[in-house]
Design a protein around this motif. Structure first.
Motif, mmCIF file in Angstrom:
data_model
loop_
_atom_site.group_PDB
_atom_site.id
_atom_site.type_symbol
_atom_site.label_atom_id
_atom_site.label_comp_id
_atom_site.label_asym_id
_atom_site.label_seq_id
_atom_site.Cartn_x
_atom_site.Cartn_y
_atom_site.Cartn_z
ATOM 1 N N PHE A 53 -30.985 21.718 49.049
ATOM 2 C CA PHE A 53 -29.617 22.017 49.497
ATOM 3 C C PHE A 53 -29.413 21.524 50.927
ATOM 4 O O PHE A 53 -28.415 20.863 51.243
ATOM 5 N N SER B 90 -27.890 31.037 43.234
ATOM 6 C CA SER B 90 -28.842 31.692 44.133
ATOM 7 C C SER B 90 -28.519 33.177 44.299
ATOM 8 O O SER B 90 -29.412 34.028 44.237
ATOM 9 N N ASN C 138 -35.481 24.726 46.164
ATOM 10 C CA ASN C 138 -34.030 24.708 45.971
ATOM 11 C C ASN C 138 -33.289 24.740 47.301
ATOM 12 O O ASN C 138 -32.321 23.998 47.516
ATOM 13 N N LEU C 139 -33.732 25.581 48.220
ATOM 14 C CA LEU C 139 -33.100 25.675 49.532
ATOM 15 C C LEU C 139 -33.311 24.390 50.330
ATOM 16 O O LEU C 139 -32.388 23.914 51.011
ATOM 17 N N SER D 115 -30.000 34.945 50.200
ATOM 18 C CA SER D 115 -30.439 35.162 48.820
ATOM 19 C C SER D 115 -31.885 34.722 48.634
ATOM 20 O O SER D 115 -32.670 35.407 47.965
ATOM 21 N N SER D 116 -32.238 33.584 49.222
ATOM 22 C CA SER D 116 -33.620 33.098 49.121
ATOM 23 C C SER D 116 -34.574 34.066 49.808
ATOM 24 O O SER D 116 -35.652 34.375 49.277
ATOM 25 N N LEU E 165 -24.155 26.157 43.216
ATOM 26 C CA LEU E 165 -25.537 26.384 43.634
ATOM 27 C C LEU E 165 -25.667 27.704 44.387
ATOM 28 O O LEU E 165 -26.645 28.440 44.223
ATOM 29 N N THR E 166 -24.670 28.004 45.203
ATOM 30 C CA THR E 166 -24.656 29.271 45.931
ATOM 31 C C THR E 166 -24.539 30.447 44.958
ATOM 32 O O THR E 166 -25.220 31.475 45.125
ATOM 33 N N MET F 118 -27.035 31.264 50.666
ATOM 34 C CA MET F 118 -28.258 30.668 50.113
ATOM 35 C C MET F 118 -29.494 31.159 50.855
ATOM 36 O O MET F 118 -30.505 31.528 50.245
#
Length: 323
Positions: free
Chosen positions: A235, A109, A231-232, A199-200, A105-106, A196
């Motif tokens: 997580f 992202s 998404n964040l 990146s977000s 997932l990381t 994450m």
């Protein structure tokens, strides 16, 4: 004493019913959704992007995780005594694939972030082609760190401590030791969470400042931002409680009055972490598929290039290309 014992048994039965219900839902929907997503991605190999490579591996990881859940369902159902070695093995598969999911997932992202922020960089494009190498490294890391733990616990698993009150009800002794806990919190959760978040933030900032995105009807910037935030949030919702409980168990592992309630909370946090396998397809696969259908990548590239050439070179506009 009899009433107190009856109350404890009733509370335990309610917990077991809840665990069986949630794990069953996660198993059924997680397996169906991930298999469906896997078929879709493998069948559309011609249009496969670099991000899709991560998603394919993420689907495999999530499928392996949900395949361990029937053992937990069987345990909480209380039908028969389970072998402790089987419990340890399936528990280790679950945890290793949980961290594999975190790393993937990381990577997704981060891959999206650099694709959006540096769409014309040839070096970035070449680096993104190494997605399969990153996935291979993640598999080696998760499997390589899990096997020594399993073989170290084999002698304990062959003891007579195989009654139904242990299995997944044991205290996570290894995970709450100082060295493994620190490495888990830093490498397994802290660094991925930081990547994450950054990146977000980078994605939202690039989309907000991109003139091409704001003036184009090809891209719904609001939809993209909602997807990033969702998404964040998923997580954090899935993985933060589990790691907080590890810290609390470490802090109070010698406090018997609090240990029982903390272990119960720990089992709930692990259940929430498993829900990620069901939420991944909803958050990534299908929202991404919808996003790709609504976006003409070639047109967006032309818009970005025209906008970039008309600027003074210091104020670049960026638009998502392949996500």
């Amino acid at each position: 004493m009899s009433n107190h014992h009856t109350s404890l048994n009733s509370s335990q039965d309610q917990q077991n019913v809840f665990f069986v219900s949630v794990y069953s839902v996660v198993f059924i929907f997680g397996l169906i959704l991930n298999l469906t997503a896997l078929v879709i991605f493998l069948r559309n190999c011609k249009s496969r992007s670099h991000t899709t490579v991560y998603m394919i591996h993420l689907a495999f990881v999530d499928i392996l995780l949900v395949c361990t859940l029937p053992v937990r369902i069987y345990y909480h159902w209380g039908l028969k005594v389970l072998n402790q070695q089987l419990c340890d093995f399936t528990g280790l598969i679950m945890l290793s694939n949980m961290y594999g999911s975190i790393f993937l997932l990381t990577s997704i992202s981060f891959d999206r972030c650099i694709a959006v922020c540096f769409p014309l960089s040839s070096r970035i494009r070449e680096g993104r082609k190494k997605a399969w190498c990153v996935c291979l490294g993640i598999w080696i890391l998760t499997v390589g760190t899990s096997l020594p733990i399993y073989f170290r616990n084999i002698p304990d698993s062959n003891n007579t401590n195989t009654n139904n009150n242990t299995c997944f009800g044991k205290f996570p002794r290894y995970a709450t030791q100082t060295a493994p806990l620190i490495s888990t919190l830093i490498v397994g959760f802290g660094i991925p969470l930081t990547v994450m978040i950054l990146s977000s933030w980078g994605l939202v900032r690039a989309i907000s400042k991109s003139t091409a995105v704001q003036t184009s009807d090809l891209i719904d910037s609001g939809r993209i931002k909602r997807m990033i935030i969702t998404n964040l949030a998923i997580f954090l919702f899935c993985f933060l409680p589990y790691h907080v409980m590890l810290v609390l168990l470490y802090a109070y592992k010698h406090s018997q009055p609090r240990l029982s309630s903390l272990l119960t909370a720990y089992r709930y946090s692990l259940m929430v972490a498993c829900m990620n396998a069901m939420l991944d397809p909803l958050a990534y696969y299908f929202t991404t598929e919808t996003f790709q259908r609504k976006m003409d990548v070639g047109a967006v590239r032309k818009i970005w290039q025209m906008n970039s050439h008309s600027s003074d070179g210091n104020n670049r506009s960026r638009a998502p290309l392949t996500t």
